[in-house]
Write an enzyme that holds these catalytic residues in place. Structure first.
Site, PDB file in Angstrom:
ATOM      1  N   HIS A 204      21.859  67.341 -15.465  1.00  0.00           N
ATOM      2  CA  HIS A 204      21.792  65.929 -15.836  1.00  0.00           C
ATOM      3  C   HIS A 204      22.793  65.076 -15.056  1.00  0.00           C
ATOM      4  CE1 HIS A 204      20.222  62.747 -18.089  1.00  0.00           C
ATOM      5  NE2 HIS A 204      20.290  63.228 -19.320  1.00  0.00           N
TER       6      HIS A 204
ATOM      7  N   ASP B  48      18.126  62.300 -13.819  1.00  0.00           N
ATOM      8  CA  ASP B  48      17.966  61.569 -15.072  1.00  0.00           C
ATOM      9  C   ASP B  48      16.797  62.140 -15.860  1.00  0.00           C
ATOM     10  OD1 ASP B  48      20.045  59.864 -14.427  1.00  0.00           O
ATOM     11  OD2 ASP B  48      18.728  58.417 -13.428  1.00  0.00           O
TER      12      ASP B  48
END
Length: 402
Positions: free
Chosen positions: A373, A377
């Site tokens: 992450h 995204d």
């Protein structure tokens, strides 16, 4: 005159290895370039060839020892034939079967030793099908099945010379040193959890179209390309579409920089006797289904017989792991650093789904995308997985680049 056997160059940034097993015993005749030892590195097993033809000398190190590149591990002397055994050993009253069993156990890999203990098989009674007649885990399992079915050969049914591994109803433990490969796998996976911000997104795929395509064309495909049309080729090409449209999923973090790749090299997780390995299918974006399937089949075969090289394991921009072959319904795969994403495939099973307002039964598969992450995204991860889903459900997309 004796020649030294040294640890060869192991690959870029690899400076040491562990002695996995000796393939020749002192006194045995060896040919030029014949493998005499197996080394375990962080990624693969490497065989050490004899520098000359002659007679195997004494070991300078033992199984399990760590050795550096260039270190002397044994010697090979000039000469012909097998050197005579020491006189003291020749006069020891030991049954031939026991000697054979002892010799066999000394050259078994850790995976084979575990299988021998688990199934209670005398290794001296099983014919090896591995390289140079070495025993494989599959040989032991097959022998155990034959024994269970009551069709054991006369040699195998004879009383074993070696003592039983465990008494019936006993409680036993076995301590086996972790191989270098297993330790590296543990370190890398734990490091991935600690360094990356891991998250997993899921989706499900209707496999009807792919199954129908395989059924319709499998014979023609095999006849033309001499390889079976599998599922991995479809998923590799579908992943290529996703990685092209969502570049961050094909990228990686390097310090304070993000590296984007304009090529697609897919690491394919393969189960090997020593643990999970990830050889790389390169230039998936430029290859057709047949070449991808051939590459994967070749990697699977070489992973089983231990002939993968460091070059096979180097690189990779994305990984596909197929837990479905073992029956997994759903999982959260861990990324393969420094990569930023991994696609997990699972078993196909008939489930009731709603299509055009009607309940129908379709062959469905859960797919998972684990990602870092820090770089990717949630929107990008979900989009990439959705592209893979749509390509599998409508394979025509892979032909017209949609």
């Amino acid at each position: 005159m004796a020649s030294e056997v040294k640890v060869p160059t192991l690959g870029e940034s690899v400076t040491e290895a562990t002695i996995g097993e000796w393939l020749k015993k002192p006194g045995e005749a060896v040919a030029l370039d014949e493998p005499i030892a197996s080394l375990e590195t962080d990624k693969v097993a490497i065989e050490v060839p004899s520098p000359i033809a002659g007679v195997m000398g004494d070991y300078a190190v033992q199984v399990g020892d760590t050795v550096e590149v260039g270190a002397v591990i044994a010697t090979v002397s000039e000469g012909e034939g097998t050197a005579p055994a020491p006189a003291a050993k020749a006069t020891e009253p030991a049954p031939a079967a026991a000697d054979e069993a002892s010799d066999a156990s000394n050259t078994l890999s850790p995976a084979v030793r575990r299988a021998v203990l688990e199934h209670g098989i005398d290794p001296s009674t099983v014919k090896g099908t591995g390289k140079d007649g070495r025993l494989t885990k599959e040989d032991v399992v097959a022998a155990a099945k034959t024994k269970k079915d009551g069709t054991t050969s006369a040699a195998a049914s004879a009383p074993a010379a070696a003592p039983a591994v465990a008494a019936v109803g006993g409680r036993n433990e076995e301590r086996v040193r972790m191989t270098r490969l297993r330790k590296t796998i543990a370190k890398r996976l734990k490091g991935a959890q600690e360094e990356a911000a891991l998250l997993t997104t899921f989706n499900d795929v209707d496999m009807t179209a792919v199954i129908e395509a395989r059924t319709k064309y499998k014979e023609l495909f095999a006849k033309k390309h001499d390889i079976k049309l599998g599922f991995m080729g479809f998923f590799a090409k579908a992943a290529h579409l996703a990685l092209k449209d969502v570049p961050s999923v094909n990228g990686q973090i390097d310090g304070d920089e993000i590296v984007y790749h304009d090529y697609v090299d897919i690491s394919v997780a393969v189960s090997a006797p020593g643990g999970l390995v990830v050889p790389v299918v390169r230039d998936v974006d430029k290859k057709g289904f047949a070449q991808i399937e051939k590459d994967i089949a070749d990697f699977g075969k070489r992973a089983r017989d231990g002939s993968l090289t460091m070059a096979d394991m180097t690189g990779g921009t994305f990984t596909i792991s197929n837990g479905g072959v073992f029956g997994s319904l759903m999982s959260t795969p861990i990324i393969n650093p420094p990569q930023s994403a991994v696609l997990g495939l699972h078993r196909i099973e008939d489930r009731v789904v709603v299509v055009d307002g009607e309940m129908v039964i379709r062959p469905m598969m859960y797919i998972a995308l684990s990602y870092d992450h820090r770089l990717i995204d949630g929107r990008e991860a979900v989009t990439a997985l959705k592209i893979i889903k749509e390509a599998i459900e409508d394979p025509t997309r892979m032909l017209i680049d949609l």
